[in-house]
Design an enzyme around this catalytic site. Structure first.
Site, PDB file in Angstrom:
ATOM      1  CG  HIS A 168      25.698  -5.153  18.347  1.00  0.00           C
ATOM      2  ND1 HIS A 168      25.906  -4.771  17.034  1.00  0.00           N
ATOM      3  CD2 HIS A 168      25.981  -6.476  18.390  1.00  0.00           C
ATOM      4  CE1 HIS A 168      26.312  -5.816  16.337  1.00  0.00           C
ATOM      5  NE2 HIS A 168      26.359  -6.867  17.134  1.00  0.00           N
ATOM      6  CE1 TYR A 213      21.090 -12.251  19.350  1.00  0.00           C
ATOM      7  CE2 TYR A 213      21.925 -13.270  17.353  1.00  0.00           C
ATOM      8  CZ  TYR A 213      21.887 -12.207  18.227  1.00  0.00           C
ATOM      9  OH  TYR A 213      22.652 -11.098  17.982  1.00  0.00           O
ATOM     10  CG  HIS A 226      24.945 -13.579  11.848  1.00  0.00           C
ATOM     11  ND1 HIS A 226      24.123 -13.985  12.885  1.00  0.00           N
ATOM     12  CD2 HIS A 226      25.467 -12.383  12.236  1.00  0.00           C
ATOM     13  CE1 HIS A 226      24.150 -13.080  13.847  1.00  0.00           C
ATOM     14  NE2 HIS A 226      24.953 -12.101  13.479  1.00  0.00           N
ATOM     15  NE  ARG A 284      23.914  -7.590  14.149  1.00  0.00           N
ATOM     16  CZ  ARG A 284      23.694  -7.973  12.891  1.00  0.00           C
ATOM     17  NH1 ARG A 284      22.753  -7.353  12.181  1.00  0.00           N
ATOM     18  NH2 ARG A 284      24.380  -8.952  12.341  1.00  0.00           N
ATOM     19  CE  LYS A 342      30.963  -7.242  11.340  1.00  0.00           C
ATOM     20  NZ  LYS A 342      31.355  -8.142  12.441  1.00  0.00           N
ATOM     21  NE  ARG A 374      27.287  -6.793  11.296  1.00  0.00           N
ATOM     22  CZ  ARG A 374      26.871  -7.577  10.298  1.00  0.00           C
ATOM     23  NH1 ARG A 374      26.252  -7.033   9.251  1.00  0.00           N
ATOM     24  NH2 ARG A 374      27.066  -8.882  10.342  1.00  0.00           N
TER      25      ARG A 374
END
Length: 315
Positions: A261, A296, A287, A264, A185, A161
């Protein structure tokens, strides 16, 4: 408390709540108790400030579902991106849930607002040819072209990110072993491999430009720990990274709307198209849930058809 004439019953006066006060309290709750990231808290602040512009002088404690629906329609008229629109709805629902927890309001009809299942949307990504054009867009005539090439290479090589790249520390990058340690995150750390071309680009930046930028910072009384530095030797913030990508995408002739992004998305898409395991891609992207990565798997219809033809008994 006030008493109505001719009645022995007492009715409570409605408490007037300051929007600004409760916004600050809510954001402090998000940061201190929910442990949301600074970027998320800042985004919620922008969302709710926009909501209060729409509310104007209306009583925001007494809004009904039709009012909230009108607000969402207003957001649509602003032509916000789907992800931004969905986040506005999430922040609004959380805000009213917080007010309910604090006893400021009763159960709010904001909870009835739905948000899009964003993971079901197919993300935009670049072709390998477009990636090559973008990564080679910085040229010697650019002021910090070694830095900018290294930056683009790292974004694509790691799938990080933009906030993770911006705050990537020099001590967390290991070029000889070809990996870096990212903090994502929820302050979760993960190890991400780095390819040969990205390693070479970073090495050139470290040799040719970063010492100069670091020297500027030291003369200003700073000791920068980040890998990517600004012209003045400070942290290269994500807004500046966004601007650089826009500039180089235009130079590379990429007409689609592009952001950090997008690289990414391209990273994940190209790995899966070339046979990478979904769980491995999930780990590299950081994730928490596999369904976030599963989006994806929808991007390459030809590959799915080939797999079906190869392995299905009646393919």
């Amino acid at each position: 408390m006030s008493e109505k004439k001719g009645s022995g019953r007492r009715r409570p006066l409605k408490v007037v709540v300051s929007k600004a006060l409760w916004l600050e309290n809510f954001l402090a709750y998000c940061s201190g108790e929910c442990h949301l990231s600074e970027n998320t808290v800042a985004a919620y602040r922008r969302d709710l400030e926009r909501f209060f512009i729409w509310v104007d002088d209306r009583d925001f404690q007494s809004l009904r579902i039709r009012d909230f629906a009108s607000y969402v329609n207003w957001l649509h008229e602003l032509e916000l991106a789907p992800a931004t629109l969905a986040r506005h709805i999430v922040s609004l629902r959380l805000f009213y849930k917080y007010l309910q927890m604090e006893g400021v309001t009763g159960e709010s009809q904001a909870a009835l607002l739905g948000s899009q299942k964003l993971w079901e949307r197919v993300p935009k990504f670049l072709s390998p040819t477009q990636v090559d054009a973008l990564l080679s867009a910085p040229v010697e005539a650019d002021r910090l072209w070694y830095r900018d090439r290294a930056l683009l290479e790292m974004l694509y090589a790691t799938g990080c990110r933009v906030s993770e790249i911006s705050t990537l520390k020099l001590c967390d990058i290991h070029l000889e072993q070809r990996f870096c340690k990212c903090v994502g995150k929820g302050n979760k750390q993960r190890i991400v491999p780095i390819g040969e071309q990205a390693v070479r680009a970073v090495e050139l930046y470290l040799d040719e430009e970063r010492p100069i930028l670091e020297g500027r910072a030291i003369r200003s009384g700073l000791e920068p720990e980040w890998l990517f530095l600004s012209h003045h030797g400070r942290i290269l913030d994500r807004h500046r990274i966004w601007e650089l990508i826009k500039r180089y995408a235009a130079r590379a002739g990429i007409r689609m709307e592009i952001s950090p992004h997008t690289l990414r998305h391209s990273f994940a898409t190209h790995l899966l198209v070339n046979g990478a395991d979904l769980r491995q891609v999930q780990e590299m992207l950081g994730h928490a849930k596999i369904m976030t990565t599963q989006v994806y798997t929808h991007v390459d219809g030809k590959r799915l058809k080939a797999i079906h033809k190869k392995y299905h008994p009646r393919g």
